[in-house]
Design a protein around this motif. Structure first.
Motif, mmCIF file in Angstrom:
data_model
loop_
_atom_site.group_PDB
_atom_site.id
_atom_site.type_symbol
_atom_site.label_atom_id
_atom_site.label_comp_id
_atom_site.label_asym_id
_atom_site.label_seq_id
_atom_site.Cartn_x
_atom_site.Cartn_y
_atom_site.Cartn_z
ATOM 1 N N MET A 184 32.759 -48.903 47.074
ATOM 2 C CA MET A 184 33.514 -48.707 45.832
ATOM 3 C C MET A 184 34.301 -49.988 45.474
ATOM 4 N N ILE A 185 34.136 -50.394 44.228
ATOM 5 C CA ILE A 185 34.860 -51.587 43.764
ATOM 6 C C ILE A 185 35.725 -51.176 42.583
ATOM 7 N N GLN A 186 37.014 -51.487 42.663
ATOM 8 C CA GLN A 186 37.918 -51.129 41.567
ATOM 9 C C GLN A 186 38.751 -52.342 41.169
ATOM 10 N N VAL A 237 35.309 -50.009 37.369
ATOM 11 C CA VAL A 237 35.052 -49.285 38.617
ATOM 12 C C VAL A 237 33.536 -49.288 38.860
ATOM 13 N N ILE A 238 33.137 -49.700 40.061
ATOM 14 C CA ILE A 238 31.716 -49.630 40.437
ATOM 15 C C ILE A 238 31.625 -48.675 41.622
ATOM 16 N N ARG A 239 30.921 -47.581 41.419
ATOM 17 C CA ARG A 239 30.855 -46.561 42.472
ATOM 18 C C ARG A 239 30.038 -47.050 43.671
ATOM 19 N N GLU A 240 30.306 -46.430 44.815
ATOM 20 C CA GLU A 240 29.581 -46.776 46.032
ATOM 21 C C GLU A 240 28.100 -46.458 45.848
ATOM 22 N N GLY A 241 27.239 -47.331 46.218
ATOM 23 C CA GLY A 241 25.801 -47.107 46.129
ATOM 24 C C GLY A 241 25.218 -47.386 44.751
#
Lengths: 218, 305
Positions: free
Chosen positions: A1-3, A24-28
């Motif tokens: 997860m990137i926020q 926000v970039i979700r995990e996976g």
């Protein structure tokens, strides 16, 4: 997860590189970052593994507030992230095998593990037959595949790619994207910076568009 | 444990590669270190030998208490009791005016014609006082001489205080000089090594940046460069020990007789094993400091992006 929350970054104090960027970039996930030259794609990627510092805002990567990590502990963040560059950044005086093994060496892997994992990474990019070659003996596409193998060898949670197809023919670029897709299928979050709209259109993944440091579409 | 050994092996290999790839610069650095440490080492040899001469001479120092011609028997006995009562005194011998005159005549027999023409005995009687061999023997003689100086019947005292004092002052000066030259050379070498390591760092900048990007610790990056600086300094210091030994042997062969005469039988000494060890450790420390300066500067410049 990137926020990222309200991230600002300037060069030399007055040249804006990122302006109030929140995302926000979700995990996976597999996400493209696009925009013209100077849009802030590279800066954004460099901030994610704290190669560049940012002026203000909050950046969370894998649950770590990276702005608060002390310099001497940054290696812990960087070991969870694989990075691929447009210019490959391969060491010319080391063989393909040694270039990939370097990453394992740095994290202190045992020789047996180092050999097995490097071999595995080489196979995954289809270059096991070139293990003793030197980077300059390889084509651009092959060099980029070595760089990808190097980024994958430590099984990172996040894979950052800065224009990895920028110097390659469309067909080879397509093969390279496939390698990233395979990594993504194994659960890695992929952030792929490119200015190639054709590539984004063909693959149909979500994208973040930047222009002069501002997010124009997320 | 196995991990540490493996890492060390990697670091040693990297260090060796660095030295090989920067062969010319490394050679110049090692040569400079060797010259600097040779200068320091030669001064050390001079100091060691002068210090030994001083110790040898000091051991032979005795206190001579010259008595007034008019001293009474009681005064003489009382003075002898005071001298013999000092716990530092090993022996005391009375030399009468007559014995002193005979000794003088036998010593200067070559001038017998002149001595025969002298009709009086100009020499006073004296006590020759030998002190026990202790480290601060000369200081103890000095203190005791001062207490005796005003005793009744004492004409004067002699223990070579002037030349001992001068020589001691010269040795202090030499010590300060050695420390100063050692400090200055050390500082100079730190900067020279720092510059060599900087060149080594810049030649491997891409590799270092890459290692940092993939999660290398600062210790992992620093170690081969610290080893490189230490290796250069140690090799330089070892060469300098060879140079000093060569010069020492040459001097010994050429001037053995003269030096033995000056040193009253003592040979021309080389620096002790512990001093050689100190020289090598100091060189390693200098090498480490020089490398540390550069690598820290380099890593800070990367971090300040």
């Amino acid at each position: 997860m990137i926020q990222l929350y309200n991230v600002f970054k300037t060069y030399g104090g007055n040249i804006p590189a990122l302006v109030d960027v929140s995302l926000v970039i979700r995990e996976g996930a597999f996400v493209f970052v696009t925009g013209p030259s100077g849009a802030g794609k590279t800066t954004l990627l460099k901030i994610l593994f704290r190669w560049e510092n940012f002026d203000s805002g909050q950046v969370l990567v894998n649950g770590m507030n990276i702005g608060k990590i002390k310099e001497r502990n940054l290696y812990l963040l960087r070991r969870t992230i694989g990075v691929v560059f447009q210019d490959y950044k391969l060491l010319p005086h080391r063989t393909v095998f040694e270039n990939i093994a370097l990453v394992q060496q740095v994290v202190g892997a045992s020789y047996r593990a180092l050999k097995a994992r490097t071999w595995e990474a080489l196979k995954s990019v289809g270059l096991s037959h070139k293990k003793d070659a030197y980077p300059l003996q390889l084509s651009g596409g092959e060099q980029q595949r070595v760089a990808i193998a190097r980024a994958l060898v430590n099984s990172p949670k996040i894979l950052l790619a800065d224009e990895p197809t920028g110097n390659l023919d469309p067909e080879i670029a397509h093969d390279i994207v496939k390698l990233f897709e395979r990594a993504n299928e194994q659960g890695m979050t992929v952030v792929f910076a490119t200015h190639n709209h054709e590539l984004i259109r063909k693959t149909n993944y979500p994208y973040i568009a930047l222009n002069r440091g501002n997010i124009v579409r997320a | 444990m196995i991990q540490t050994v493996r890492n060390l092996a990697v670091h040693f290999r990297t260090t060796l590669n660095n030295l090989k790839s920067n062969r010319q610069v490394s050679f110049v650095t090692i040569a400079t270190i060797a010259i600097a440490f040779s200068i320091l080492g030669l001064f050390l040899v001079v100091f060691v030998n002068l210090d030994t001469f001083l110790t040898t001479w000091s051991r032979e120092v005795q206190l001579v208490v010259y008595l007034e011609d008019a001293i009474s028997g009681k005064e003489r006995e009382s003075l002898e009791r005071v001298i013999a009562g000092n716990p530092e005194v090993e022996s005391v011998a009375f030399v009468s005016r007559e014995t002193a005159w005979e000794n003088f005549k036998s010593t200067f027999s070559a001038k017998s014609e002149f001595l025969k023409s002298l009709e009086i005995n100009p020499l006073p009687a004296s006590f020759n006082v030998q002190f026990k061999q202790t480290r601060d023997r000369v200081e103890k003689i000095r203190q005791f001489a001062e207490t005796l100086r005003k005793s009744p019947g004492v004409e004067s005292l002699e223990y070579g205080e002037k030349w001992i004092g001068r020589f001691e002052k010269f040795m202090i000066f030499l010590k300060v000089f050695l420390l100063a030259i050692g400090g200055l050379l050390g500082l100079g070498l730190i900067f020279i090594i720092s510059n060599t390591i900087k060149l080594s760092l810049y030649s491997r900048q891409d590799e270092i940046e890459l290692m940092l990007m993939v999660g290398a610790t600062h210790g992992y990056i620093k170690t081969p460069f610290l080893l490189e600086g230490m290796a250069q300094a140690l090799i330089g210091a070892l060469i300098s020990v060879g140079v000093i030994k060569f010069v020492h042997l040459h001097m010994k062969l050429q001037f053995q007789d003269t030096l033995e005469a000056i040193a009253r039988g003592g040979g021309f000494l080389f620096v002790s094993f512990s001093q050689v060890l100190f020289l090598l450790l100091a060189s390693a420390a200098v090498g480490w400091a020089g490398s540390y300066l550069s690598i820290n500067q380099f890593l800070n410049s990367i971090q300040k992006r």
